[in-house]
Motif scaffolding. Structure first.
Motif, mmCIF file in Angstrom:
data_model
loop_
_atom_site.group_PDB
_atom_site.id
_atom_site.type_symbol
_atom_site.label_atom_id
_atom_site.label_comp_id
_atom_site.label_asym_id
_atom_site.label_seq_id
_atom_site.Cartn_x
_atom_site.Cartn_y
_atom_site.Cartn_z
ATOM 1 N N GLU A 77 0.825 -1.212 0.000
ATOM 2 C CA GLU A 77 0.000 0.000 0.000
ATOM 3 C C GLU A 77 0.857 1.259 0.000
ATOM 4 O OE1 GLU A 77 -3.624 2.044 2.646
ATOM 5 O OE2 GLU A 77 -2.696 0.151 3.277
ATOM 6 N N ALA A 78 0.437 2.231 -0.825
ATOM 7 C CA ALA A 78 1.076 3.558 -0.847
ATOM 8 C C ALA A 78 2.571 3.462 -1.133
ATOM 9 C CB ALA A 78 0.811 4.304 0.452
ATOM 10 N N ASN A 79 2.903 2.673 -2.158
ATOM 11 C CA ASN A 79 4.266 2.624 -2.694
ATOM 12 C C ASN A 79 4.187 3.184 -4.119
ATOM 13 O OD1 ASN A 79 5.407 0.931 -0.397
ATOM 14 N ND2 ASN A 79 3.869 -0.479 -1.200
ATOM 15 N N PRO A 80 4.231 4.503 -4.285
ATOM 16 C CA PRO A 80 3.858 5.136 -5.555
ATOM 17 C C PRO A 80 4.746 4.804 -6.744
ATOM 18 C CG PRO A 80 4.843 6.740 -4.053
ATOM 19 C CD PRO A 80 4.613 5.492 -3.260
ATOM 20 N N SER A 81 5.961 4.327 -6.500
ATOM 21 C CA SER A 81 6.858 3.995 -7.614
ATOM 22 C C SER A 81 6.765 2.536 -8.028
ATOM 23 C CB SER A 81 8.314 4.321 -7.230
ATOM 24 O OG SER A 81 8.469 5.691 -6.920
ATOM 25 N N LEU A 82 6.061 1.726 -7.256
ATOM 26 C CA LEU A 82 5.978 0.291 -7.513
ATOM 27 C C LEU A 82 5.042 0.016 -8.690
ATOM 28 C CD1 LEU A 82 6.863 -2.521 -6.517
ATOM 29 C CD2 LEU A 82 4.841 -2.537 -5.043
ATOM 30 N N GLY A 83 5.594 -0.562 -9.765
ATOM 31 C CA GLY A 83 4.788 -0.894 -10.933
ATOM 32 C C GLY A 83 4.771 0.161 -12.006
ATOM 33 N N ARG A 84 5.594 1.181 -11.884
ATOM 34 C CA ARG A 84 5.613 2.222 -12.913
ATOM 35 C C ARG A 84 6.352 1.772 -14.167
ATOM 36 N NH1 ARG A 84 6.528 8.148 -10.033
ATOM 37 N NH2 ARG A 84 4.397 8.362 -9.228
ATOM 38 N N ARG A 85 7.379 0.941 -13.987
ATOM 39 C CA ARG A 85 8.138 0.430 -15.134
ATOM 40 C C ARG A 85 7.522 -0.874 -15.622
ATOM 41 N NH1 ARG A 85 13.191 0.289 -12.135
ATOM 42 N NH2 ARG A 85 13.349 -1.804 -13.046
ATOM 43 N N ASP A 86 7.508 -1.078 -16.941
ATOM 44 C CA ASP A 86 6.883 -2.271 -17.501
ATOM 45 C C ASP A 86 7.508 -3.545 -16.958
ATOM 46 O OD1 ASP A 86 5.284 -0.602 -18.908
ATOM 47 O OD2 ASP A 86 6.119 -1.047 -20.887
ATOM 48 N N ASP A 87 8.829 -3.598 -16.858
ATOM 49 C CA ASP A 87 9.477 -4.810 -16.373
ATOM 50 C C ASP A 87 9.142 -5.083 -14.914
ATOM 51 O OD1 ASP A 87 10.930 -2.566 -15.580
ATOM 52 O OD2 ASP A 87 12.819 -3.673 -15.465
ATOM 53 N N SER A 88 8.928 -4.021 -14.139
ATOM 54 C CA SER A 88 8.599 -4.219 -12.718
ATOM 55 C C SER A 88 7.173 -4.702 -12.542
ATOM 56 C CB SER A 88 8.829 -2.925 -11.934
ATOM 57 O OG SER A 88 7.863 -1.939 -12.250
ATOM 58 N N VAL A 89 6.279 -4.376 -13.480
ATOM 59 C CA VAL A 89 4.898 -4.857 -13.404
ATOM 60 C C VAL A 89 4.853 -6.372 -13.553
ATOM 61 C CG1 VAL A 89 2.635 -4.840 -14.521
ATOM 62 C CG2 VAL A 89 3.894 -2.700 -14.239
ATOM 63 N N ASP A 90 5.476 -6.881 -14.606
ATOM 64 C CA ASP A 90 5.482 -8.332 -14.834
ATOM 65 C C ASP A 90 6.138 -9.070 -13.670
ATOM 66 O OD1 ASP A 90 4.236 -8.013 -17.279
ATOM 67 O OD2 ASP A 90 6.112 -7.876 -18.388
ATOM 68 N N GLN A 91 7.217 -8.483 -13.153
ATOM 69 C CA GLN A 91 7.923 -9.116 -12.048
ATOM 70 C C GLN A 91 7.069 -9.137 -10.789
ATOM 71 O OE1 GLN A 91 12.254 -8.780 -11.929
ATOM 72 N NE2 GLN A 91 12.023 -7.825 -9.934
ATOM 73 N N LEU A 92 6.340 -8.048 -10.531
ATOM 74 C CA LEU A 92 5.480 -7.986 -9.352
ATOM 75 C C LEU A 92 4.401 -9.053 -9.399
ATOM 76 C CD1 LEU A 92 4.517 -6.662 -6.738
ATOM 77 C CD2 LEU A 92 3.232 -5.026 -8.129
ATOM 78 N N PHE A 93 3.784 -9.271 -10.561
ATOM 79 C CA PHE A 93 2.730 -10.281 -10.642
ATOM 80 C C PHE A 93 3.293 -11.699 -10.538
ATOM 81 C CE2 PHE A 93 0.126 -6.739 -12.078
ATOM 82 C CZ PHE A 93 -1.068 -7.023 -11.420
ATOM 83 N N ARG A 94 4.542 -11.894 -10.918
ATOM 84 C CA ARG A 94 5.167 -13.198 -10.676
ATOM 85 C C ARG A 94 5.363 -13.430 -9.177
ATOM 86 N NH1 ARG A 94 8.132 -11.934 -15.395
ATOM 87 N NH2 ARG A 94 9.929 -11.196 -14.199
ATOM 88 N N VAL A 95 5.655 -12.354 -8.458
ATOM 89 C CA VAL A 95 5.751 -12.446 -6.998
ATOM 90 C C VAL A 95 4.391 -12.788 -6.404
ATOM 91 C CG1 VAL A 95 6.144 -11.132 -4.871
ATOM 92 C CG2 VAL A 95 7.721 -10.877 -6.796
ATOM 93 N N LEU A 96 3.363 -12.039 -6.774
ATOM 94 C CA LEU A 96 2.033 -12.229 -6.210
ATOM 95 C C LEU A 96 1.480 -13.624 -6.520
ATOM 96 C CD1 LEU A 96 0.440 -8.760 -7.092
ATOM 97 C CD2 LEU A 96 1.436 -9.470 -4.909
ATOM 98 N N SER A 97 1.845 -14.169 -7.669
ATOM 99 C CA SER A 97 1.322 -15.479 -8.089
ATOM 100 C C SER A 97 1.886 -16.637 -7.275
ATOM 101 C CB SER A 97 1.640 -15.716 -9.572
ATOM 102 O OG SER A 97 0.970 -14.775 -10.390
#
Length: 372
Positions: free
Chosen positions: A145-165
């Motif tokens: 929550e309230a991490n405004p830079s998290l997911g701004r870059r395309d590569d970080s988005v895909d990586q974040l969803f691999r973490v969540l999965s």
């Protein structure tokens, strides 16, 4: 005196490990979690009473965070009889108000937590796929929550969803008030197994502009999905595809069990959806017997009969369209009040008007001629 206290703690944990281990090959230490001495985890702090770690404000880099967990765990947590490292479980890990820009692989080392709360880290951009490897099969609640830079870059988005999965035991995942730009196709894929316990998922208050195909199709038990307050302006045919809820059942007597995941609430309010945003089949793809679809505070001025009407023939659906610029003088809205349909899934003798299932307020006729 502090060294003596630390030695006693270590001996106690090792003793409890021997008592509570259920198997020689077990890699989980199921004994009560005792905090390491304060000086071994500084600048983090740990509460044995709350079974909680708090880190953040004075953490200058991810290497510092990783070193804290590595060094303290190697002293506190013994290996199993097979030589494999044990994992000790705490209730919560809170990481907030740091200047860290990434969370690296194996950061938590041998620690696991029932809840992860990572919030208000302004510079956090990426989380490594293996960052929480020790706790993926244990954590029940994940809140970013309230991490405004998290997911701004395309590569970080895909990586974040691999973490969540990989949080196979999670019943709740919230990624809110962050910088997510989009939801990728097959976002929640089966990397190490199915997420059959996940019921509540919130991706609200981000900057999501699009939803990839089959993004949620591998979440059979999901009952609450919030995409509120984003920038979504289009729903493609497979954006809201969900798996059959009857595939996953709770264990129960008699060999049957009960189906779970049948009812689904989807919140798409406060986005940029308009009357032409719904591609053919995008709503039919939801595929659950009971659906509440929240579409309030969008830009919808009429409902396309050919796209929306078929929903009611297959399932029990409620649509909420409060605070949309619905124009009831538009002939394309006539079907919602003039027509009726027969029954739902279980009662085909019940006649229901579409107006009973579609909740909206009309824009006043005079508004069509109001000058700015």
């Amino acid at each position: 005196m502090r060294v003596r206290h630390w030695t006693l703690n270590l001996l106690l944990v090792q003793l409890l490990h021997q008592i509570y281990s259920t198997s020689r090959s077990s890699s989980v230490l199921s004994a009560p979690a005792i905090c390491p001495p304060a000086y071994t985890v500084y600048p983090c702090d740990c509460s044995t009473r709350l079974s909680q770690f708090n880190c953040g404000k004075t953490i200058s880099s991810n290497l510092v965070l990783k070193q804290i967990f590595q060094e303290s765990s190697r002293q506190l947590i013994p290996s199993t009889d097979s030589g494999q490292p044990s994992v000790v479980i705490y209730e919560k890990f809170q990481f907030q108000n740091s200047i860290v820009d990434s969370i690296e692989s194996d950061t938590l080392d041998r620690y696991a937590f029932r809840e992860l709360a990572i919030d208000h880290n302004d510079y956090l951009e990426t989380i490594h796929t293996e960052a929480f490897k020790s706790t993926y099969g244990i954590t029940d609640r994940v809140v970013l929550e309230a991490n405004p830079s998290l997911g701004r870059r395309d590569d970080s988005v895909d990586q974040l969803f691999r973490v969540l999965s990989q949080f196979l035991n999670a019943s709740l995942i919230h990624v809110v008030d962050c910088g997510l730009k989009y939801i990728p196709a097959d976002a929640f894929r089966q990397i190490s197994g199915p997420q059959s316990r996940l019921r509540r998922l919130s991706l609200a208050n981000n900057r999501i502009g699009s939803i990839g195909d089959r993004a949620f199709s591998q979440l059979p038990s999901i009952s609450y999905l919030s995409l509120q307050n984003n920038l979504i302006d289009r729903l493609d045919p497979q954006s809201l595809t969900f798996s059959d809820p009857h595939v996953v059942r709770d264990s129960g007597g008699g060999g049957g069990g009960r189906a779970i995941g049948g009812h689904l609430f989807i919140d798409l309010s406060k986005n940029r959806l308009n009357s032409t945003s719904f591609r053919s089949g995008s709503l039919l793809a939801i595929g659950r017997p009971y659906v509440d679809l929240q579409l309030s505070d969008n830009l919808i001025d009429y409902l396309n009969e050919s796209l929306v009407k078929p929903l009611f023939k297959l399932r029990s659906v409620t649509l909420k369209l409060w605070r949309n610029p619905i124009n009831c003088s538009d002939c394309r809205m006539r079907w919602t009040t003039a027509e009726k349909h027969c029954g739902g899934n279980h009662n085909n003798n019940l006649t229901i008007s579409y107006g009973q299932r579609i909740d909206f307020q009309c824009r006043l006729f005079k508004d069509n001629f109001r000058h700015s």
